[in-house]
Design a protein around this motif. Structure first.
Motif, short mmCIF file in Angstrom:
data_model
loop_
_atom_site.label_atom_id
_atom_site.label_comp_id
_atom_site.label_asym_id
_atom_site.label_seq_id
_atom_site.Cartn_x
_atom_site.Cartn_y
_atom_site.Cartn_z
N TYR A 336 -4.55 6.53 -1.52
CA TYR A 336 -5.97 6.60 -2.18
C TYR A 336 -6.76 7.70 -1.58
O TYR A 336 -6.42 8.25 -0.50
CB TYR A 336 -6.96 5.29 -2.18
CG TYR A 336 -6.76 4.73 -0.75
CD1 TYR A 336 -7.76 5.15 0.03
CD2 TYR A 336 -5.65 4.11 -0.08
CE1 TYR A 336 -7.80 4.89 1.63
CE2 TYR A 336 -5.86 3.58 1.13
CZ TYR A 336 -6.92 4.05 2.01
OH TYR A 336 -6.85 3.55 3.04
N PRO A 337 -7.90 8.26 -2.12
CA PRO A 337 -8.34 9.40 -1.57
C PRO A 337 -8.95 8.85 0.17
O PRO A 337 -9.56 7.88 0.28
CB PRO A 337 -9.72 9.67 -2.31
CG PRO A 337 -9.45 9.08 -3.57
CD PRO A 337 -8.51 7.94 -3.28
N THR A 376 1.61 1.53 -1.12
CA THR A 376 0.57 2.03 -0.31
C THR A 376 -0.12 1.16 0.83
O THR A 376 -0.11 -0.16 0.61
CB THR A 376 -0.48 2.56 -0.90
OG1 THR A 376 -1.53 3.10 -0.19
CG2 THR A 376 -1.11 1.27 -1.78
N ALA A 377 -0.21 1.88 1.96
CA ALA A 377 -0.95 1.01 3.14
C ALA A 377 -2.31 1.08 2.85
O ALA A 377 -2.87 1.91 2.07
CB ALA A 377 -0.48 1.67 4.36
N ASP A 459 -0.55 -0.77 -5.52
CA ASP A 459 -1.99 -0.42 -5.79
C ASP A 459 -2.39 -0.63 -4.31
O ASP A 459 -2.11 -1.52 -3.94
CB ASP A 459 -2.50 -1.07 -6.91
CG ASP A 459 -2.35 -0.45 -8.15
OD1 ASP A 459 -2.54 0.70 -8.38
OD2 ASP A 459 -2.00 -1.15 -9.23
N VAL A 460 -3.42 0.09 -4.07
CA VAL A 460 -4.34 -0.09 -2.66
C VAL A 460 -5.04 -1.42 -2.94
O VAL A 460 -5.13 -2.15 -2.00
CB VAL A 460 -4.84 1.13 -2.29
CG1 VAL A 460 -6.23 1.32 -3.45
CG2 VAL A 460 -5.73 0.63 -0.85
N VAL A 474 0.77 -9.89 0.92
CA VAL A 474 0.22 -9.01 2.13
C VAL A 474 -1.10 -8.71 1.60
O VAL A 474 -1.30 -8.27 0.55
CB VAL A 474 1.27 -7.75 2.12
CG1 VAL A 474 0.75 -6.60 2.98
CG2 VAL A 474 2.61 -7.85 2.29
N ILE A 475 -2.02 -8.81 2.68
CA ILE A 475 -3.63 -8.68 2.29
C ILE A 475 -4.07 -7.72 3.17
O ILE A 475 -3.60 -7.55 4.41
CB ILE A 475 -4.31 -9.90 2.21
CG1 ILE A 475 -4.02 -10.68 3.71
CG2 ILE A 475 -3.78 -10.71 1.17
CD1 ILE A 475 -5.45 -11.78 3.70
N THR A 476 -5.37 -7.06 3.23
CA THR A 476 -5.93 -6.40 4.11
C THR A 476 -6.84 -7.58 4.89
O THR A 476 -7.29 -8.45 3.88
CB THR A 476 -6.87 -5.41 3.57
OG1 THR A 476 -7.69 -5.85 2.69
CG2 THR A 476 -5.96 -4.34 3.11
#
Length: 544
Positions: A336-337, A376-377, A459-460, A474-476
């Protein structure tokens, strides 16, 4: 000897193929994607068909396009990376006029030596069969004459169209033509569909258990801010504003009744997202290999910038160090940006200008993620540019760290998805009260305005159903505090923005921090920032 144009293109194409040798060998296998189609099929309603389209090519300027990125759902089910393609999946086995049985069909763009010379190799029909493991593959030009009778299915599932693609005019099988063909085949009429945002809100109300309705109300409240038409809907508005569970149950029944009384065609633009969310929220072992690598690469980027950081750096230079590390480890893109905000810029949640020329002695918030083979991380660290937190910076930072620790600890099997937010928000609210930054608990959201967790993957903000935590999600976990200049508190706090974000694997044995290689405590960060950087001697000539 003179070469014909055809012979010349053939020779040049052979050179191109040779040049592409040596590619990575750790991509997901065709067997993986086939297994995902099989898993998808198991969740399909009986006598249904799903039609998915590749992502459009998006124009950057004039005759230059953005780097192409496949639609994640399409890639998940096919492994196909090219544009102008269609995937058709059937719930039950089909039989061709020739007597061959099949369960899915892939339509791809035709091979074209001239275009491949400019833009790279195309798999074509035979390549897609060989490399992707499909039995039934046709060129997109044949989609018009597919012979599929969509009226024979109880459900025709697809994602509604965003109309963000161009008609190339010269290509009879570009995405525009493929979509228009499909619309004609299924008698698609935009006016026959209810407002998709309202439909999604109704679906959430219908499927959410009463005990989880508080979290839904928060989601609907945020949605209303972006989609004012939701506020005009009596059911949605009342659901958000009521505190009575009995009323919520009654409203839920009203939604069910409305849906039952609404005339339906066999066109379905809702079920596909539910199926894909259920599949993609649980990561397979093959996915975890790639996702873990993306996360570790991102953590290494954070480590290296901690050693290289100094007050004279610019935000974009800091961004460049991260992304250079990504490339060194084989990451193709950023997920992502990249967000690099120093001082007050850190208080803009999705700040991507990254234009400040000198970060000076500010805190620098760095929210970046490497993308590796599609996965993506999403890792954030906030560090002092001069290597030492001030008293005020450290107080805010340590408060966010405490909230994150509690949030990570709450990421356990069986907990509701908002558990990480609830515990972290309580800690931040209490901390802000004790520091005198807020006077009432209600003010806390002003300085911590976003949610704490989302899925990551292809996807992020990855697909998922946001129910209770399950193994292999897997979550943030990413609490934050942002105090922009002019805030209603002591000026000594102004311009401090802190977010700490890690990528957490949920297991039966508890949460695993996959990005732990990047230091998180204020003490660990200060210690690493004292180390010598490999970039210290990388000095470029002055261009002034």
């Amino acid at each position: 000897m003179k070469l014909s144009i055809t012979t010349l293109f053939t020779c040049l194409f052979s050179i191109l193929i040779f040049a592409q040798d040596g590619n990575p060998t750790d991509y997901l296998s065709s067997d993986f994607h086939k297994s995902r189609r099989d898993a998808f099929r198991e969740k399909m309603p009986e006598n249904s068909v799903a039609v998915l389209f590749a992502n459009p090519i998006r124009n950057r300027a004039n005759d230059v396009d953005y780097v192409y990125h496949q639609d994640p759902n399409f890639y998940y089910l096919t492994g196909f990376k090219e544009p102008h393609a269609v995937l058709v999946i059937f719930s039950e086995e089909q039989t061709s006029p020739e007597g061959n049985s099949y369960k899915d069909i892939l339509y791809v763009q035709e091979k074209n030596a001239r275009m491949e010379l400019y833009n790279g190799r195309r798999l074509g029909v035979e390549g897609a069969k060989k490399e992707l493991g499909f039995d039934m593959v046709f060129f997109g030009t044949e989609f018009k004459n597919s012979g599929i009778d969509y009226s024979a299915f109880d459900k025709v599932m697809f994602f509604d169209f965003e109309n963000d693609y161009r008609d190339s005019k010269r290509n009879p099988a570009d995405l525009y033509s493929l979509v228009e063909t499909f619309k004609q085949q299924v008698n698609y009429n935009e006016t026959s569909f209810p407002n998709p945002i309202k439909e999604r809100a109704y679906e959430m109300i219908k499927t959410t258990n009463t005990e989880n309705s508080d979290n839904l109300i928060k989601d609907l409240g945020r949605a209303i801010q972006y989609y004012p038409e939701l506020k005009e809907d009596k059911i949605i508005s009342e659901y958000v504003n009521t505190t009575d569970n009995k009323t919520r149950i009654e409203l839920k029944q009203q939604v069910i009744k409305i849906e039952a009384e609404t005339p339906r065609s066999n066109l379905d633009i809702k079920t596909l997202s539910t199926i894909m969310g259920a599949l993609r929220q649980i990561k397979t072992p093959e996915e975890m290999v790639l996702l873990t690598k993306a996360i570790r690469i991102s953590a290494m980027g954070q480590r290296e910038i901690m050693k290289a950081m100094h007050p004279g750096m610019s935000e974009t230079e800091i961004q460049g160090v991260h992304e250079y590390v990504y490339k060194k480890y084989g990451s193709e893109y950023e997920g992502y940006p990249s967000i690099v905000g120093a001082g007050n810029n850190a208080c803009v949640l999705h700040y991507i200008d990254n234009s400040k020329m000198h970060v000076e002695n500010d805190l620098v918030l760095m929210d970046l993620g490497a993308e590796y083979h599609g996965y993506t991380a999403d890792v954030t660290r906030t560090i002092p540019a001069n290597g030492k937190f001030t008293k005020e910076q450290k107080l805010i930072y340590d408060l966010v760290y405490k909230a994150q620790e509690a949030g990570i600890a709450a990421a356990v099997v069986g907990n509701p998805h908002n558990a990480t937010d609830t515990v972290g928000r309580d800690i931040i609210t209490q901390g802000l009260l004790e520091l005198g930054i807020i006077k009432t608990a209600e003010e806390s959201r002003k300085y911590f305005p976003h949610g704490t967790s989302h899925y990551i993957g292809l996807d992020v903000h990855d697909a998922g159903l946001y129910g209770a935590f399950e193994p292999n999600m897997v979550i943030t976990v990413e609490p934050g505090i942002y105090i922009p200049k002019g805030s209603d508190c002591d000026e000594k706090w102004w311009g401090i923005g802190v977010r700490i974000e890690d990528d957490i694997l949920i297991t039966e044995d508890g949460p695993v921090n996959l990005s732990a290689e990047a230091p998180r405590t204020s003490e660990e960060i200060e210690k690493l920032m004292k180390e010598k950087s490999a970039l210290d001697d990388f000095v470029l000539p002055n261009l002034d």
